[in-house]
Motif scaffolding. Structure first.
Motif: not given
Length: 223
Positions: A12-16, A129-134, A183-188, A208-218
């Motif tokens: 994933m990291m290499m591709n991203l 961007l990243g995202m926390g468990a919260d 816009r991209h979000i990376v999570i593991v 809060p992450v819900a505010a930027i999910l539209n149009g984002t690749t996770v």
């Protein structure tokens, strides 16, 4: 939202890293400059390790953090310190870094000048961007003191204090993040995947992450 699943984090990291490099190159084909916003923390480190050696005109790239802890660069908790060690090296050392920290007791003292300094880099060309468990992203935390301003205001930068955060933070607002061209979000891990799925059922005030999910690749890998 588009979800891409990978068999493991290394792939994933290499591709991203390849994806971000390609988007920056495309931005430089049509604009005099491009901008890259990235998170701190340990997760994106391998992406930085690959991206810093990419052959592009880094002198025309503005690099900024999506958020920063209000601590000096010498601190182990400084996201800027991480960038200088892993991204702003090799070819990427030529990039123009735009800090979100200045020498002052509180972020409020420096907020206007730091926000004004972002002018040449906006709108952001490529945002990671990243995202926390919260379900926080950048430093837009559930329960933070300036959450509504960060989610719904027009300010570029917001000073944030949140439960469980040992020091004040400074963060790009949702309006700036949503204006990013890519816009991209990376999570593991399964915990983050469950949090992402839950965020899609909640309001931005709760997740809060819900505010930027539209149009984002996770981008997600199980481990």
């Amino acid at each position: 939202m588009k979800l891409l699943e990978y068999p493991d984090a290394e792939m994933m990291m290499m591709n991203l890293a390849d994806t971000l490099a390609g988007e920056l190159k495309n931005a430089l084909l049509t604009h005099d400059t491009a901008s890259l916003a990235v998170p701190g923390g340990t997760t994106p480190g391998p992406i930085f390790d690959s991206l810093c050696s990419v052959d592009l005109d880094w002198s025309r790239v503005h690099v900024m953090l999506t958020d920063e802890r209000w601590v000096p660069e010498a601190s182990d908790r400084s996201n800027t310190r991480l960038l200088r060690q892993r991204l702003l090296v090799d070819r990427a050392a030529a990039a123009q870094y735009m800090p979100l920290y200045a020498d002052a007791e509180t972020p409020e003292e420096k907020l206007p000048e730091l926000a004004a300094a972002l002018d040449p880099a906006l709108p952001i060309s490529v945002c990671l961007l990243g995202m926390g468990a919260d379900m926080h992203t950048a430093s837009i935390f559930p329960g933070a003191d300036q959450l509504e301003l960060a989610l719904h205001g027009d300010d570029r930068l917001v000073a944030m204090r949140a439960p469980g955060a040992p020091e004040p933070r400074i963060t790009l607002s949702a309006s700036v993040l949503n204006a990013a061209i890519s816009r991209h979000i990376v999570i593991v891990g399964p915990e983050k995947r469950a949090a992402l799925e839950r965020a899609q059922t909640l309001s931005p005030s709760e997740a809060p992450v819900a505010a930027i999910l539209n149009g984002t690749t996770v981008h997600w890998a199980e481990k």
